[in-house]
Structure formats: C-alpha cells, structure tokens
Design an enzyme around this catalytic site. Structure first.
Site, PDB file in Angstrom:
ATOM      1  CD  GLU A 182      -3.420   1.174   2.373  1.00 58.98           C
ATOM      2  OE1 GLU A 182      -2.840   0.835   3.064  1.00 58.98           O
ATOM      3  OE2 GLU A 182      -3.303   2.332   2.342  1.00 58.98           O
ATOM      4  CE  LYS A 224      -5.934   0.291   2.184  1.00 60.76           C
ATOM      5  NZ  LYS A 224      -6.552  -0.629   3.166  1.00 60.76           N
TER       6      LYS A 224
HETATM    7  P1  13P Z   1      -9.814   3.998   3.762  1.00 58.90           P
HETATM    8  O1  13P Z   1     -10.480   3.271   3.022  1.00 58.90           O
HETATM    9  O2  13P Z   1     -10.005   4.847   5.451  1.00 58.90           O
HETATM   10  O3  13P Z   1      -8.727   5.163   3.360  1.00 58.90           O
HETATM   11  O4  13P Z   1      -8.880   3.188   4.534  1.00 58.90           O
HETATM   12  C1  13P Z   1      -8.073   2.008   4.505  1.00 58.90           C
HETATM   13  C2  13P Z   1      -6.766   1.870   5.249  1.00 58.90           C
HETATM   14  O5  13P Z   1      -6.468   1.392   5.601  1.00 58.90           O
HETATM   15  C3  13P Z   1      -5.715   3.065   4.582  1.00 58.90           C
HETATM   16  O6  13P Z   1      -4.527   2.635   5.243  1.00 58.90           O
END
Ligand code: 13P
Length: 337
Positions: A182, A224
């Site tokens: 991510e 992600k």
């Molecule tokens: P949001 O969907 O609120 O952006 O959070 C997702 C998440 O886990 C960010 O690391």
C-alpha cells in the site's frame, strides 16, 4: 538460485485468491490506537481499550458479514483481543469465513533530507513479529506508506517508500503472510487528475522494480492503491467513469496480471463515491480481481449510528452490512444504488 521459494508458496497463493474472491473485499479496521481515538472522539467516546473492544466486537460479529467481506485487517491490539462476550476476535472472523489480517507497519515519521515528506517505520524485528502474528491466526499483512503530491514527491521519498514496501513484502511472504502493498498517494492538494496519474505511474514502477529485486512472488501479494482522482481541493471534479478510465489505465500499464487482487483504499472519498468508482471499474472484465479495502467508506455511517450505545448495535451492524453489500455489488459491476 538466490533464494528458495517461500515454503508457504502454495498457501500464500491460496490465501490471496481466497481474499480476492468474486463479490468480496476487505474491511480495513486496523486504525492505530491514536486514529481509533479520533474516530471515537467524533461520537463523544473516550479512547479506552474497552471502547475500542466494544466497537470492534460490533464490526466482527455483524451477522453474515462474510458474504461480502473476505478479509479484515486488524491492529495488533485486536489480533490478541477477545470480544465483549469473551470469544477471540480472530475466531469470530474465521467462523464468519473472513481471513484475519494484521497491520505491521509502525507508522510514519519525517524523512530527513526530503521536502517535508515522511517514511514508514517497522522493518526492525519484523520477521519475528510476522512469525508471531501467523501463530496468532493472521494470514495476511498490511504496510501503509504514503506519498504526498503537494510536497513533491521527491525521488528520495518515492524510492524509500518502494524499498520499504518491498522488504516488508519479502519478509511477510517468508512468514506465510500475504503482503498487502500500500503506497497511498494522498488525496490532499489542488492538482488535477493528470498530475495524480503521472505520480502514480512513477510510484508503481518503482514499487514493482524493488518487489522484483527482493524476489517477491507476485502471485502471493495483494495491492492497495489509491484511485486516480483529482486532488481533494481541485476545482474540477471527476466522474466515476473518468476515475475508472484513469485508474484502469494505470493498472494496465504498471501491474502484472499475475497479481491476484487490487483492493482499493477509500482515502477520504464519501461512502457513495467509493462504491460508484469501484462499480465503474468493474464494467468490463479485468485481469485482476478489482475490489475494495475500505475503512472510512465502510465504517463512517456505522460508527455514527452506533454512537457508543448498546441499543444501537443492531442498527449500526445493519449499516455496515448495507455498505459491504453495496461494495460487493460494485465488485461485480452490478451496483444500481
Ligand atoms: P480508508 O479506506 O479510510 O482510506 O482506509 C483504508 C486504509 O486501511 C488505509 O490504510
């Protein structure tokens, strides 16, 4: 050979494809204690372990959640915590057919020598932590680092973010945890959608360069990403069709089809926007499972509805299920509102 394949190779592929299964996505409920405190404060609750436990019990025990949710990302406290009825949170998830996951990064700190940007900590001792998390029942992991467009991004910040993600991914796979990769490209800023696209292309190129250098098995990871949108403060907004077109172009140009699942973050989009954008991306077949890993876009209304009151638990669970169901339909490209 440089490195034997992880002894967990088959299990990693199985875990990743289970999470990336049709009509399902991830519930991100891994807010750190500090972030969870902000959420609780918004409904007038103190940031105590008991309040965090009550809220997370509500989430994991929502009846039938596993129909729409394939994985739940937990903060370390929750991985070792029991529900208010004394069952392990992890066991409740597994009974719901939901794979438990764990946030393993240690958060962001200033990146010296950059343009006021940050880097993500957590590699020291990570191999022993991931081994312990696997023992505790986690089967996937998450490491969130960020890239800021208004503050750069500097070449240094992008390289650091990509390298950290790649080291984390290799270590997680070695412990049997599917790494969620991510690099969040923050929404903040006035930039247009083309600028977001250019930054995202550079970031993902570098992430995959270092994933390959670190011998990460692409079939056993999940991504992600942020959706490609204009900055949050940009005057020109984008339609779901524009967001889908830019975002899918990015994925096609940078993400190998071996990756089983792309689980988007919501990043401050409204609940409805996040669903509409996901639905637009699933109007035609994609090489990967294109789905969600939302925190705020699944939880906002649920948290407000609960308000910390026992008598609202059922209504709050219903709103969580409604959002989960809407995003499940969007994963199938069949959301109609
Ligand atoms: P949001 O969907 O609120 O952006 O959070 C997702 C998440 O886990 C960010 O690391």
């Amino acid at each position: 050979t440089i490195r034997a394949a992880s002894s967990y190779a088959d299990e990693l592929v199985k875990t990743a494809t289970t999470i990336a299964s049709p009509g399902r996505g991830i519930l991100a409920m891994d807010e750190s204690n500090a972030t969870c405190g902000k959420r609780l404060a918004s409904i007038g609750l103190e940031n105590t372990e008991a309040n965090r436990q009550a809220y997370r019990t509500l989430l994991v025990s929502a009846p039938g959640l596993g129909q729409y949710i394939s994985g739940a990302i937990l903060f370390e406290e929750t991985l070792y915590q029991s529900t208010t009825d004394g069952k392990k949170m992890v066991d409740v998830l597994v009974e719901q057919n939901i794979v438990p996951g764990i946030k393993v990064d240690k958060g962001l700190v200033p990146l010296t020598g950059s343009n006021d940007e940050s880097w993500c900590q957590g590699l020291d001792g990570l191999a022993s932590r991931t081994a312990a998390y696997y023992q505790q029942g986690a089967r996937f992991a998450k490491w969130r680092t960020v890239v800021s467009i208004p503050n750069g991004p500097s070449a240094l910040a992008v390289k650091e973010a990509a390298w950290g993600l790649a080291r984390y991914a290799a270590i997680s796979q070695d412990s049997g945890l599917v790494p969620i990769v991510e690099p969040e490209i923050m929404l903040d800023g006035e930039h247009n959608i083309d600028r977001t696209y250019d930054v995202a292309e550079k970031v993902w190129a570098e992430v995959f360069f270092y994933l390959a250098q670190n011998n990460v098995m692409f079939e056993g990871i999940l991504l992600k990403p942020s959706m490609v949108t204009p900055g949050a403060e940009a005057k020109d907004r984008a339609t779901p069709e524009q967001v889908a077109s830019y975002t899918l172009k990015l994925l096609r140009n940078r993400i190998p089809p071996a990756v089983p699942g792309i689980m988007f973050l919501s990043g401050g989009q409204s609940e409805l926007e996040a669903t509409l954008n996901l639905n637009a991306m699933n109007q035609a077949p994609n090489p990967w499972h294109v789905s969600f890993s939302y925190a705020r876009a699944l939880q906002n209304t649920c948290l407000k509805t609960w308000g910390g009151r026992e008598e609202n638990v059922k209504a709050a669970q219903d709103t969580l299920l409604a959002r989960a169901k809407a995003n499940s339909s969007a994963q199938l490209g069949k959301y109609t509102g």
